[in-house]
Design a protein around this motif. Sequence first.
Motif, PDB file in Angstrom:
ATOM      1  N   ASP A  44      -8.180   3.534  -3.540  1.00 51.09           N
ATOM      2  CA  ASP A  44      -9.191   3.968  -2.564  1.00 51.09           C
ATOM      3  C   ASP A  44      -9.208   5.484  -2.509  1.00 51.09           C
ATOM      4  OD1 ASP A  44     -10.261   1.491  -1.288  1.00 51.09           O
ATOM      5  OD2 ASP A  44      -8.127   1.160  -0.939  1.00 51.09           O
ATOM      6  N   PHE A  45     -10.410   6.049  -2.530  1.00 51.60           N
ATOM      7  CA  PHE A  45     -10.561   7.504  -2.466  1.00 51.60           C
ATOM      8  C   PHE A  45     -11.458   7.863  -1.285  1.00 51.60           C
ATOM      9  CE2 PHE A  45     -10.162   6.199  -6.912  1.00 51.60           C
ATOM     10  CZ  PHE A  45      -9.039   6.916  -7.297  1.00 51.60           C
ATOM     11  N   GLU A  46     -11.049   8.887  -0.572  1.00 52.60           N
ATOM     12  CA  GLU A  46     -11.881   9.432   0.506  1.00 52.60           C
ATOM     13  C   GLU A  46     -11.966  10.942   0.300  1.00 52.60           C
ATOM     14  OE1 GLU A  46     -10.523   6.185   3.948  1.00 52.60           O
ATOM     15  OE2 GLU A  46     -10.382   8.338   4.339  1.00 52.60           O
ATOM     16  N   ASN A  67       3.429  -4.478   2.954  1.00 50.87           N
ATOM     17  CA  ASN A  67       3.180  -3.627   4.120  1.00 50.87           C
ATOM     18  C   ASN A  67       1.697  -3.514   4.463  1.00 50.87           C
ATOM     19  OD1 ASN A  67       2.382  -2.100   1.955  1.00 50.87           O
ATOM     20  ND2 ASN A  67       3.214  -0.182   2.726  1.00 50.87           N
ATOM     21  N   ASP A  68       0.837  -3.969   3.559  1.00 49.17           N
ATOM     22  CA  ASP A  68      -0.601  -3.783   3.769  1.00 49.17           C
ATOM     23  C   ASP A  68      -1.120  -4.416   5.064  1.00 49.17           C
ATOM     24  OD1 ASP A  68      -3.103  -2.717   2.390  1.00 49.17           O
ATOM     25  OD2 ASP A  68      -3.690  -4.777   2.850  1.00 49.17           O
ATOM     26  N   LEU A  94       3.730   6.720   4.205  1.00 51.93           N
ATOM     27  CA  LEU A  94       4.973   5.976   4.373  1.00 51.93           C
ATOM     28  C   LEU A  94       5.990   6.880   5.044  1.00 51.93           C
ATOM     29  CD1 LEU A  94       5.662   3.983   1.070  1.00 51.93           C
ATOM     30  CD2 LEU A  94       5.442   3.050   3.352  1.00 51.93           C
ATOM     31  N   ARG A 117      -8.357  12.484  -0.570  1.00 56.85           N
ATOM     32  CA  ARG A 117      -7.344  11.533  -0.099  1.00 56.85           C
ATOM     33  C   ARG A 117      -7.394  10.305  -1.010  1.00 56.85           C
ATOM     34  NH1 ARG A 117      -6.720  15.498   2.234  1.00 56.85           N
ATOM     35  NH2 ARG A 117      -7.211  16.036   4.386  1.00 56.85           N
ATOM     36  N   SER A 118      -6.240   9.736  -1.272  1.00 60.86           N
ATOM     37  CA  SER A 118      -6.249   8.519  -2.095  1.00 60.86           C
ATOM     38  C   SER A 118      -5.044   7.643  -1.750  1.00 60.86           C
ATOM     39  CB  SER A 118      -6.218   8.874  -3.581  1.00 60.86           C
ATOM     40  OG  SER A 118      -5.031   9.550  -3.898  1.00 60.86           O
ATOM     41  N   THR A 119      -5.209   6.383  -1.987  1.00 56.47           N
ATOM     42  CA  THR A 119      -4.116   5.436  -1.764  1.00 56.47           C
ATOM     43  C   THR A 119      -4.206   4.334  -2.808  1.00 56.47           C
ATOM     44  OG1 THR A 119      -2.984   4.194  -0.037  1.00 56.47           O
ATOM     45  CG2 THR A 119      -5.329   3.888  -0.172  1.00 56.47           C
ATOM     46  N   THR A 160       0.847  -1.199   0.000  1.00 61.05           N
ATOM     47  CA  THR A 160       0.000   0.000   0.000  1.00 61.05           C
ATOM     48  C   THR A 160       0.880   1.247   0.000  1.00 61.05           C
ATOM     49  OG1 THR A 160      -1.791  -1.109   1.164  1.00 61.05           O
ATOM     50  CG2 THR A 160      -1.717   1.284   1.323  1.00 61.05           C
ATOM     51  N   VAL A 161       0.603   2.132  -0.921  1.00 62.37           N
ATOM     52  CA  VAL A 161       1.382   3.382  -0.975  1.00 62.37           C
ATOM     53  C   VAL A 161       0.420   4.565  -1.063  1.00 62.37           C
ATOM     54  CG1 VAL A 161       3.418   2.361  -2.055  1.00 62.37           C
ATOM     55  CG2 VAL A 161       1.592   3.231  -3.492  1.00 62.37           C
ATOM     56  N   PRO A 162       0.802   5.673  -0.449  1.00 58.56           N
ATOM     57  CA  PRO A 162      -0.050   6.861  -0.559  1.00 58.56           C
ATOM     58  C   PRO A 162      -0.036   7.399  -1.984  1.00 58.56           C
ATOM     59  CG  PRO A 162       1.993   7.356   0.597  1.00 58.56           C
ATOM     60  CD  PRO A 162       1.975   5.885   0.377  1.00 58.56           C
ATOM     61  N   LEU A 163      -1.162   7.944  -2.399  1.00 61.24           N
ATOM     62  CA  LEU A 163      -1.252   8.498  -3.760  1.00 61.24           C
ATOM     63  C   LEU A 163      -1.426  10.013  -3.635  1.00 61.24           C
ATOM     64  CD1 LEU A 163      -1.061   6.870  -6.393  1.00 61.24           C
ATOM     65  CD2 LEU A 163      -3.517   7.017  -6.597  1.00 61.24           C
ATOM     66  N   ILE A 164      -2.457  10.537  -4.215  1.00 63.97           N
ATOM     67  CA  ILE A 164      -2.619  11.998  -4.271  1.00 63.97           C
ATOM     68  C   ILE A 164      -3.493  12.468  -3.117  1.00 63.97           C
ATOM     69  CG2 ILE A 164      -3.513  13.885  -5.699  1.00 63.97           C
ATOM     70  CD1 ILE A 164      -3.216  11.721  -8.022  1.00 63.97           C
ATOM     71  N   TYR A 165      -3.131  13.607  -2.546  1.00 62.40           N
ATOM     72  CA  TYR A 165      -4.018  14.234  -1.571  1.00 62.40           C
ATOM     73  C   TYR A 165      -3.923  15.740  -1.753  1.00 62.40           C
ATOM     74  CZ  TYR A 165       0.120  15.219   1.284  1.00 62.40           C
ATOM     75  OH  TYR A 165       1.333  15.659   1.731  1.00 62.40           O
ATOM     76  N   THR A 193      -3.233   0.318  -3.650  1.00 59.60           N
ATOM     77  CA  THR A 193      -2.824  -0.975  -3.097  1.00 59.60           C
ATOM     78  C   THR A 193      -2.479  -1.890  -4.261  1.00 59.60           C
ATOM     79  OG1 THR A 193      -4.317  -0.642  -1.243  1.00 59.60           O
ATOM     80  CG2 THR A 193      -3.495  -2.871  -1.583  1.00 59.60           C
ATOM     81  N   ILE A 253      -3.648  13.444   7.038  1.00 59.60           N
ATOM     82  CA  ILE A 253      -3.249  14.041   5.762  1.00 59.60           C
ATOM     83  C   ILE A 253      -3.673  13.165   4.592  1.00 59.60           C
ATOM     84  CG2 ILE A 253      -1.268  14.815   4.393  1.00 59.60           C
ATOM     85  CD1 ILE A 253       0.106  15.454   7.074  1.00 59.60           C
ATOM     86  N   ASN A 254      -3.454  11.854   4.726  1.00 60.20           N
ATOM     87  CA  ASN A 254      -3.835  10.943   3.641  1.00 60.20           C
ATOM     88  C   ASN A 254      -4.289   9.612   4.237  1.00 60.20           C
ATOM     89  OD1 ASN A 254      -4.289  10.007   1.084  1.00 60.20           O
ATOM     90  ND2 ASN A 254      -2.229  10.420   0.328  1.00 60.20           N
ATOM     91  N   ILE A 255      -4.844   8.765   3.382  1.00 63.66           N
ATOM     92  CA  ILE A 255      -5.327   7.468   3.871  1.00 63.66           C
ATOM     93  C   ILE A 255      -4.156   6.657   4.412  1.00 63.66           C
ATOM     94  CG2 ILE A 255      -6.475   5.334   3.220  1.00 63.66           C
ATOM     95  CD1 ILE A 255      -7.864   6.935   0.977  1.00 63.66           C
ATOM     96  N   SER A 256      -3.054   6.674   3.683  1.00 63.57           N
ATOM     97  CA  SER A 256      -1.857   5.987   4.163  1.00 63.57           C
ATOM     98  C   SER A 256      -0.672   6.927   4.040  1.00 63.57           C
ATOM     99  CB  SER A 256      -1.596   4.716   3.346  1.00 63.57           C
ATOM    100  OG  SER A 256      -1.297   5.046   2.010  1.00 63.57           O
TER     101      SER A 256
END
Lengths: 180, 263
Positions: free
Chosen positions: A87-89, B141-142, B212, A171-173, A38-43, A175, B207-210
């Motif tokens: 995933d988007f919030e 890491n999930d 790092l 927010r987005s991530t 899982t990595v953070p995307l755009i926010y 996976t 700040i964000n859903i995930s």
Amino acid sequence: MNIYIKSVVTIFSLCFLMSCTDNLNFDEINLNVDPIITVPLIYFDLDQDDFFNSSSGTEIPTITDISDFRVFESSDIRNETIKTVFDFEIENRFDRSFEVNVVFFDGNDNITQIIPALNIVSEDLDYVATYSIEIATSPMFLSSRKVSVEVKLSPSSSQIDPNIYQTIKFRSTGTFYFSI
Amino acid sequence: MKKLLLLIFLIATVSLKSQQKIAFSFGETPQTLMLNPGSEINYKSHYGIPIVSNFQLTIGNTGFQMGDLFSNDSRSFNEKFEKVLDQISPSDYINLNTKIDVLNFGYRYNNKTYISIGFYEELDLIAYFPKDAIEGLYYGNDPFFNRSFSVSQAIMKADLIGVLHAGISKKVDEKLTIGARFKIYSSSLNIETNNNSGSITTTTNNINISRLTLQNLDAGVRTSGIDNIEEDVLSNTFLGGNLGMGFDVGITYHFSPQRRCII
């Protein structure tokens, strides 16, 4: 004495010269390595000032931003990825509706993936959306190198008032499912 | 990556030892000259068959047993692997040492002098199990939000060298035999990583859903000889560019026919 020595030898043999064995199976060594990363995307956070041109006194209906998307620059990752889930919030404190479009492009600005438009009604504070991309059915996605996010203010009879504080938080991530 | 994971665990499940250490003072075998150049040698000459004449292999690990991974039961290999992965700790390690005689021969120069010459290759490897890294590669890491993956667990050292050697064993009198061996070391391959620090953590926040977080990451791998590994690694073991020197001496002294001292 002989009996004593024999006893010692017997105990020594039992303790040190005997061992237990068990059947081992080397025929079914098939390790499936399927990590999930899982990595953070755009926010971003946008407020009423971002949608209002103070010099002309008019609304800015669309804000677009393009970011690099480098996940698939590595051939190892391209070869092992089987699925991606985004995933988007979104938290919309505007009294206006929005449409958010997320589009992926390759290095030559060709579209590789379009995520269906996210429609957020006014004052929806818990908008959640998930979009899954199977690489087997969308192999073009692996050539994605940029991602564009377009935030469109839906038309309304009332214009944004720059003096009333309102925000939209995005927010987005991502996976990524691998099969190595 | 999958092969690397398997390789680490496969070599770590074997524990073998050769007879190399107990060859000490075995005058009947030429290999004893490698341990003590002052050994008493009784034969006129010897010729080693390349690779076959002396092959030494030591592999071991401290983390688990072979049965943990290869037991003949109904569990899948992944289930066994995951259980082993769960039980190992970062203080467990694998150790591999192998020594292969490429060339080894000797002849008796006269009644008192025996000369031996040879070339062998030796690989040494010790690697501690970087449990966090293996779990990160295996699971990702999930499943581990808010867990800190440490980089400092990555400790490894590997050396591949070739040794060209020549020795002489001389019987001074009935009681005393002395010997010496000159060695030229050629380092072909070296990989080392230690003193790494820092961590990688995946968290959720406002700040964000995930998110790092890479904290104080300071890691590196020092290598030499891997640029052209397929072509040069073996040829560099024979008088390659990175040379060293060694010198062994040995003495065998008989106090009586039954008692002797070997140094």
